[in-house]
Motif scaffolding. Structure first.
Motif, short mmCIF file in Angstrom:
data_model
loop_
_atom_site.label_atom_id
_atom_site.label_comp_id
_atom_site.label_asym_id
_atom_site.label_seq_id
_atom_site.Cartn_x
_atom_site.Cartn_y
_atom_site.Cartn_z
N THR A 22 0.83 -1.12 0.08
CA THR A 22 0.06 -0.09 0.02
C THR A 22 0.81 1.45 -0.07
O THR A 22 2.01 1.39 0.38
CB THR A 22 -0.81 0.01 1.25
OG1 THR A 22 -0.10 0.02 2.46
CG2 THR A 22 -1.95 -1.07 1.12
N LYS A 23 0.36 2.37 -0.24
CA LYS A 23 0.94 3.95 -0.68
C LYS A 23 1.51 4.15 1.08
O LYS A 23 1.27 3.33 1.98
CB LYS A 23 0.08 4.68 -0.99
CG LYS A 23 -0.31 4.50 -2.56
CD LYS A 23 -1.14 5.68 -3.18
CE LYS A 23 -1.52 5.24 -4.74
NZ LYS A 23 -2.28 6.06 -5.15
N ILE A 24 2.15 5.34 0.99
CA ILE A 24 2.81 5.67 2.35
C ILE A 24 1.93 6.31 3.25
O ILE A 24 2.21 6.07 4.41
CB ILE A 24 4.07 6.70 1.92
CG1 ILE A 24 4.83 6.93 3.18
CG2 ILE A 24 3.69 7.91 1.03
CD1 ILE A 24 6.22 8.06 2.60
N PHE A 25 0.94 6.79 2.91
CA PHE A 25 0.29 7.51 3.78
C PHE A 25 -1.44 7.17 3.82
O PHE A 25 -2.28 7.64 4.47
CB PHE A 25 0.26 9.20 3.80
CG PHE A 25 1.42 9.63 3.89
CD1 PHE A 25 2.35 9.53 5.13
CD2 PHE A 25 2.13 10.32 2.76
CE1 PHE A 25 3.50 10.02 5.33
CE2 PHE A 25 3.34 10.91 2.90
CZ PHE A 25 4.07 10.65 4.22
N CYS A 26 -1.78 6.17 2.88
CA CYS A 26 -3.15 5.74 2.63
C CYS A 26 -3.02 4.10 2.53
O CYS A 26 -1.90 3.40 2.33
CB CYS A 26 -3.88 6.43 1.90
SG CYS A 26 -3.42 6.23 0.04
N SER A 27 -4.35 3.43 2.20
CA SER A 27 -4.25 2.10 2.07
C SER A 27 -4.54 1.84 0.57
O SER A 27 -4.68 0.61 0.34
CB SER A 27 -5.38 1.47 2.99
OG SER A 27 -6.45 1.88 2.95
N CYS A 28 -4.43 2.66 -0.17
CA CYS A 28 -4.34 2.54 -1.55
C CYS A 28 -3.32 1.45 -2.28
O CYS A 28 -2.11 1.62 -1.71
CB CYS A 28 -4.43 3.59 -2.43
SG CYS A 28 -5.88 4.76 -2.05
N SER A 29 -3.51 0.87 -3.25
CA SER A 29 -2.47 -0.15 -3.79
C SER A 29 -1.33 0.58 -4.53
O SER A 29 -1.58 1.81 -5.07
CB SER A 29 -3.37 -1.09 -4.94
OG SER A 29 -2.31 -1.85 -5.73
N HIS A 39 -6.57 3.61 -8.51
CA HIS A 39 -5.96 3.50 -7.07
C HIS A 39 -5.47 4.66 -6.22
O HIS A 39 -4.61 5.11 -5.80
CB HIS A 39 -4.23 3.01 -7.19
CG HIS A 39 -4.24 1.73 -8.31
ND1 HIS A 39 -2.98 1.30 -8.96
CD2 HIS A 39 -5.12 0.77 -8.61
CE1 HIS A 39 -3.52 0.11 -9.52
NE2 HIS A 39 -4.65 -0.06 -9.25
N CYS A 40 -6.95 5.25 -5.87
CA CYS A 40 -6.92 6.44 -5.37
C CYS A 40 -7.95 6.68 -4.13
O CYS A 40 -8.80 6.02 -4.41
CB CYS A 40 -7.17 7.51 -6.40
SG CYS A 40 -5.81 7.69 -7.49
N CYS A 41 -7.61 7.60 -3.26
CA CYS A 41 -8.74 7.72 -2.22
C CYS A 41 -8.53 9.16 -1.88
O CYS A 41 -7.70 9.94 -2.31
CB CYS A 41 -8.48 6.93 -0.97
SG CYS A 41 -6.75 7.27 -0.25
N PRO A 42 -9.53 9.90 -1.03
CA PRO A 42 -9.33 11.23 -0.59
C PRO A 42 -7.68 11.79 -0.21
O PRO A 42 -7.49 12.83 -0.53
CB PRO A 42 -10.20 11.34 0.43
CG PRO A 42 -11.32 10.16 0.13
CD PRO A 42 -10.35 9.14 -0.37
N ILE A 43 -7.08 10.82 0.45
CA ILE A 43 -5.96 11.05 1.10
C ILE A 43 -4.76 11.32 -0.02
O ILE A 43 -4.17 12.58 -0.31
CB ILE A 43 -5.28 9.97 2.18
CG1 ILE A 43 -6.19 10.09 3.24
CG2 ILE A 43 -3.82 10.40 2.36
CD1 ILE A 43 -5.94 9.08 4.20
N CYS A 44 -4.77 10.32 -1.13
CA CYS A 44 -3.55 10.55 -2.31
C CYS A 44 -4.28 11.48 -3.16
O CYS A 44 -3.46 11.93 -4.03
CB CYS A 44 -3.11 9.14 -2.71
SG CYS A 44 -4.21 8.07 -3.32
N MET A 45 -5.35 11.70 -3.26
CA MET A 45 -5.92 12.73 -4.36
C MET A 45 -5.97 13.96 -3.70
O MET A 45 -6.14 15.27 -4.36
CB MET A 45 -7.53 12.33 -4.46
CG MET A 45 -7.50 11.19 -5.75
SD MET A 45 -9.05 11.04 -6.34
CE MET A 45 -9.89 10.67 -4.78
#
Ligand code: ADP
Ligand code: MG
Ligand code: ZN
Length: 479
Positions: A22-29, A39-45
């Motif tokens: 998963t990414k560094i600050f969220c659980s996206c792939s 592979h995005c969520c509010p955090i990495c967007m």
């Protein structure tokens, strides 16, 4: 002044994508590719108000990288905000590390023409990758894909310790190899998992101060790194010889024209206004934690190399080559368990396997067969079932399709002819058809024997046992 009066100075900032799930600050792939923005969520967007949480695996992998490159580990680390505007980073800042990087003051050892040399590492810090801009080929605009935004990176900053492009290539290859050994990254340069910002300056030999440097960003092939450095060093020397000054700037390497171009940005003059990331807690590492990670490290290339020389009596060159990649080294270790012949195994890797990879323009991680196949191949050579000429052909086959070598030689009819009767038949036939060579031999021309053996090999399509051929020809000729 001549070219030889100048010294080239190079320092690298290497970015390496970590292979955490998963990414560094969220659980996206973190998976490479995928539908844009899947592979995005509010955090990495970078939605306003979304809060990052640090992925513990990222710290673990970075500490591993630090320990494997002889760094000290900062027990009291933190994240910082690096502010800048980039269209592929909607937050308008990157979470990185400023004054307390996780790892500092390490080094790696490279082999140069004049022996071993240490390249010092100033620091290794963790940070997030940016998204990607895709410029539409029909000119409809630019699309943004945030799948890569928030993929964890380590940045490895070297001291300006390298003096030519060969040393830079050796250093990059060493880092790549170490990171593959410790399993923190797939290091696929063609996918950008491993890339370097290359800083180059020149100075007159004997001068104390470094010259002004230029920087080429995001270089991701060994070939281009070498070409770009060689070009840029020559360009700088020419400028100085003309009485001009080198401007500190970012350059773009163009691989088609083989030149560097000014990007006209004053990035190096930019003030990033770093400050401690207020949305994350400090990173505190205990001695026990660092000790635990140290224990998890696998045997590293330096130690494997030493062991291969002592335990398996490989030459310096072979030991160096086999341990230059984890993929070679693992293949070697698995194969010798089966064939118990380190010397031949090492030689096959260093000569034939490396040559085939080179021809295919592939890297060692592309090898699909395992030590099981290679080990059997060496056993077949040792038992006299196949000649080394056939072994080369079997290897070519193995690159096309993974199969047991015994199966390949059976299917292809490549089994070596080593029964006396068949060898004798061939020898007699060749002697009969080459009476001139027989006369030559009897007249003292030893070379004629080589010719006759060659003819016999041709006749049997390389399948005859060469030692037996030699022996039998001699017997017949001396009758
Ligand atoms: P910045 O913070 O602007 O990126 P650094 O001083 O941290 O600059 O250096 C970045 C990289 O440039 C390092 O890898 C360093 O070794 C290299 N470097 C610094 N000065 C020179 C120079 N004069 N010639 C070549 N490389 C240099
Ligand atoms: Mg820089
Ligand atoms: Zn996300």
């Amino acid at each position: 002044m001549s070219r030889d009066d100048y010294e080239v100075v190079i320092g690298l900032e290497v970015h390496c994508e970590l292979s955490t799930k998963t990414k560094i600050f969220c659980s996206c792939s973190t998976e490479f590719g995928g539908e844009p923005n899947s592979h995005c969520c509010p955090i990495c967007m970078a939605m306003p108000g979304a809060l990052p949480v640090l992925n513990e695996k990222v710290v673990e992998y970075a500490v591993k990288a630090g320990l494997a490159t002889n760094c000290s580990i900062e027990k009291n680390s933190k994240n910082d905000r690096k502010n800048y505007f980039y269209p592929d980073t909607p937050k308008a800042y990157q979470i990185s590390q400023f004054d307390k990087p996780l790892c500092y003051e390490g080094y790696v050892t490279i082999e140069t023409e004049d022996g071993e040399k240490q390249i010092r590492i100033e620091r290794i810090h963790i940070e997030e990758d940016a998204g990607k801009l895709n410029h539409d080929e029909y000119g409809r605009g630019t699309f943004i894909d945030l799948n890569r935004a928030g993929v964890p990176l380590i940045e490895v900053v070297s001291k300006p310790d390298m003096r030519n492009s060969q040393e830079v290539e050796a250093y990059m290859r060493k880092l790549k190899s170490i990171f593959e050994y410790i399993g923190i990254s797939d290091c696929k340069m063609e996918q950008g998992s491993l890339r370097a910002d290359v800083n180059v300056s020149v100075r007159k030999r004997g001068e104390k101060e470094f010259g002004t440097r230029t920087e080429m960003k995001n270089m991701n092939s060994f070939r281009n790194i070498v070409r770009a450095i060689d070009y840029e060093a020559e360009r700088q020397i020419e400028e100085i010889e003309k009485g001009n000054k080198i401007a500190q700037e970012s350059l773009r390497w163009d691989e088609i024209s083989g030149r560097t171009f000014s990007m006209r940005d004053k990035e190096d003059a930019q003030d990033y206004r770093y400050f401690p990331e207020p949305d994350l807690v400090a990173i505190r590492l205990s001695d026990e934690y660092i000790e635990k990670i140290k224990k998890q490290l696998p045997e590293l290339p330096e130690s494997r190399k030493k062991r291969y020389k002592e335990q398996y009596e490989l030459t310096e060159k072979a030991a160096n080559f086999v341990t230059s990649s984890k993929y070679y080294s693992d293949l070697f270790e698995e194969a010798i368990k089966i064939c118990n012949n380190p010397k031949t195994t090492g030689n096959l890797i260093m000569s034939d396997i490396a040559r085939i990879l080179n021809e295919r323009e592939e890297e060692p991680n592309c090898i699909k067969f395992t030590g099981k196949e290679l080990g059997e191949l060496v056993t077949l050579i040792d038992k006299g079932k196949i000649s080394s000429a056939i072994a080369k052909k079997v290897l070519e086959e193995l690159f096309n399709e993974v199969k047991m070598p015994s199966k390949i030689i059976e299917e292809k009819g490549w089994i070596q002819i080593s029964d006396e009767e068949s060898i004798k038949q061939v020898v007699l036939k060749i002697l009969e058809n080459n009476s001139q060579s027989v006369l030559d031999y009897k007249a003292g021309k030893d070379r004629a024997l080589g010719f006759l053996v060659g003819q016999a090999m041709k006749e049997t399509k390389g399948k005859a046992n060469p030692q037996m051929l030699n022996k039998m020809f001699l017997e017949e000729l001396n009758k």
